[in-house]
Scaffold this active site. Structure first.
Site, short mmCIF file in Angstrom:
data_model
loop_
_atom_site.label_atom_id
_atom_site.label_comp_id
_atom_site.label_asym_id
_atom_site.label_seq_id
_atom_site.Cartn_x
_atom_site.Cartn_y
_atom_site.Cartn_z
N GLY A 184 28.47 42.70 33.93
CA GLY A 184 27.31 42.73 33.04
C GLY A 184 27.33 41.62 32.01
O GLY A 184 26.29 41.24 31.47
N GLU B 288 25.76 38.82 33.78
CA GLU B 288 24.34 39.18 33.93
C GLU B 288 23.60 38.96 32.60
O GLU B 288 22.47 38.48 32.58
CB GLU B 288 24.21 40.63 34.40
N1 CO8 Z 1 34.82 48.22 30.03
C1 CO8 Z 1 35.58 48.97 29.20
N2 CO8 Z 1 36.72 48.54 28.65
C2 CO8 Z 1 37.12 47.29 28.94
C3 CO8 Z 1 36.38 46.45 29.79
C4 CO8 Z 1 35.18 46.95 30.35
N3 CO8 Z 1 34.38 46.23 31.16
N4 CO8 Z 1 37.03 45.27 29.90
C5 CO8 Z 1 38.14 45.37 29.13
N5 CO8 Z 1 38.19 46.60 28.55
C6 CO8 Z 1 39.22 47.11 27.66
C7 CO8 Z 1 40.51 47.44 28.40
O1 CO8 Z 1 40.43 48.72 29.00
C8 CO8 Z 1 41.51 47.37 27.29
O2 CO8 Z 1 41.44 48.56 26.54
P1 CO8 Z 1 42.81 49.24 25.93
O3 CO8 Z 1 43.35 48.21 24.97
O4 CO8 Z 1 42.30 50.46 25.29
O5 CO8 Z 1 43.72 49.45 27.10
C9 CO8 Z 1 40.98 46.25 26.40
O6 CO8 Z 1 39.60 46.10 26.74
C10 CO8 Z 1 41.66 44.92 26.66
O7 CO8 Z 1 41.57 44.67 28.06
P2 CO8 Z 1 42.75 43.95 28.87
O8 CO8 Z 1 44.06 44.44 28.38
O9 CO8 Z 1 42.45 44.12 30.32
O10 CO8 Z 1 42.53 42.44 28.37
P3 CO8 Z 1 42.94 41.10 29.11
O11 CO8 Z 1 42.70 40.03 28.08
O12 CO8 Z 1 44.30 41.22 29.71
O13 CO8 Z 1 41.90 40.93 30.32
C11 CO8 Z 1 39.69 40.94 31.31
C12 CO8 Z 1 40.55 40.67 30.04
C13 CO8 Z 1 40.07 39.94 32.42
C14 CO8 Z 1 38.26 40.71 30.90
C15 CO8 Z 1 39.95 42.37 31.81
O14 CO8 Z 1 39.83 43.27 30.70
C16 CO8 Z 1 38.99 42.84 32.86
O15 CO8 Z 1 39.13 42.50 34.02
N6 CO8 Z 1 37.98 43.66 32.46
C17 CO8 Z 1 37.06 44.28 33.39
C18 CO8 Z 1 36.09 43.26 33.99
C19 CO8 Z 1 35.13 43.95 34.93
O16 CO8 Z 1 35.48 44.52 35.95
N7 CO8 Z 1 33.84 43.91 34.59
C20 CO8 Z 1 32.80 44.54 35.34
C21 CO8 Z 1 32.43 45.85 34.69
S1 CO8 Z 1 31.24 46.76 35.61
C22 CO8 Z 1 29.76 46.04 35.20
O17 CO8 Z 1 29.66 45.14 34.42
C23 CO8 Z 1 28.59 46.66 35.89
C24 CO8 Z 1 27.29 45.97 35.51
C25 CO8 Z 1 26.20 46.47 36.45
C26 CO8 Z 1 25.77 47.83 36.11
C27 CO8 Z 1 24.93 47.82 34.91
C28 CO8 Z 1 24.22 49.11 34.79
C29 CO8 Z 1 23.44 49.14 33.59
#
Ligand code: CO8
Length: 268
Positions: A119, A122
């Site tokens: 997103g 997007e």
């Molecule tokens: N949602 C919720 N929490 C998140 C997300 C997310 N997308 N991304 C990161 N966080 C949180 C982690 O859970 C973590 O939380 P905590 O400290 O409580 O454990 C915190 O942020 C830090 O994350 P990381 O430790 O993973 O941080 P890094 O710096 O190591 O990595 C990244 C950063 C690469 C961005 C990694 O966090 C990651 O891969 N995030 C997820 C990316 C992803 O898969 N995005 C797609 C999400 S789905 C989506 O966008 C659907 C859109 C279409 C539908 C829309 C409908 C309206």
């Protein structure tokens, strides 16, 4: 019924910050770094409200949409989709929230650092210009979560980079570098990470100083023309040009050139 919990219904004001870096330019900062700027429903509602407010404010001539130093946005908030049914997702009507950004009448520049994933990408694609830092990673990883880029990703990517790159990104979920994104036409410009925001503000300031009606007309016809037949789009273009012939800025721009002086545009 919307099942968003009470706790989730309002974004903390600090999660969407509005700054005024230059006359006519507003900078909107997504500020939820502890969750990598994940776009929760409250955050998205706040973002839409901010853009709706700008729509009513003619002094806003260009918007810079950015995140924090490490992340533009890591996508929709994954936690907000766990256990959620199809009807609940439907009733969120998130398309209305994206539209506030995507259909905003004046230019929006996405200034992207860190990650623009899911997103987050997007959202960036709802902007008109994308300036990316060299260290940025962009992608649509939704398939790896068992979902898909459902906030416009499949269709906006298709239109931005064509079928074969859109298919590769959406079907594999791979993230690509800023330079690769530039090569396939997904970002407008790649700059050093620490120049993303200043570069975007400078470009926005440049646009904000240009004739306002011409700027809005250009944005509108490029947006509408992308989904129209060439003949219809060319007619739209001509009509928009004709409208500009009733503006004071058109007369000023042309005369200033002929008189070898700097133009003084008034936005009318
Ligand atoms: N949602 C919720 N929490 C998140 C997300 C997310 N997308 N991304 C990161 N966080 C949180 C982690 O859970 C973590 O939380 P905590 O400290 O409580 O454990 C915190 O942020 C830090 O994350 P990381 O430790 O993973 O941080 P890094 O710096 O190591 O990595 C990244 C950063 C690469 C961005 C990694 O966090 C990651 O891969 N995030 C997820 C990316 C992803 O898969 N995005 C797609 C999400 S789905 C989506 O966008 C659907 C859109 C279409 C539908 C829309 C409908 C309206």
């Amino acid at each position: 019924m919307n099942t968003v919990t009470t706790q989730e219904t309002e974004a903390r004001p600090a999660e969407v910050l509005v700054e005024h870096p230059s006359p006519g330019v507003v900078l909107v900062r997504i500020n939820r770094p502890e969750a990598r700027n994940a776009l929760s429903m409250p955050l998205r509602r706040r973002l839409a409200d901010v853009f709706r407010e700008f729509e009513d404010d003619p002094s806003v001539r260009a918007v810079v949409l950015t995140g924090t130093q490490r992340t533009f946005a890591a996508g929709a908030d994954i936690n907000s989709m766990i256990g959620v049914s199809a009807v609940e997702m439907y009733r969120r009507h998130t398309e209305r929230l994206w539209a506030a950004v995507g259909r905003f009448s004046r230019p929006v520049i996405a200034a992207v650092n860190g990650h623009a994933l899911g997103g987050g990408l997007e959202l960036a694609m709802n902007a008109d210009i994308i300036i990316a830092g060299e260290g940025v990673r962009l992608g649509q990883p939704e398939v790896r979560l068992g979902i898909l880029p459902g906030a416009g990703g499949t269709q906006r990517l298709l239109r931005a980079v064509g079928k074969f790159q859109a298919m590769r990104l959406c079907l594999t979920g791979v993230s690509i570098t800023a330079h690769e994104a530039y090569e396939i036409g997904l970002v407008s410009q790649v700059v050093p990470d620490n120049e993303v925001e200043t570069g975007a503000v400078a470009m926005a300031a440049e646009i904000a100083a240009l004739p306002a009606v011409a700027v809005e007309q250009i944005k509108e016809i490029i947006q509408l023309g992308a989904d129209a037949s060439l003949e219809t789009a060319l007619a739209l273009e001509r009509k928009a040009l004709h409208i500009l012939f009733s503006t004071k800025d058109k007369e000023e721009g042309l005369r200033a050139f002929a008189e070898k002086r700097a133009p003084a545009f008034i936005g009318e």
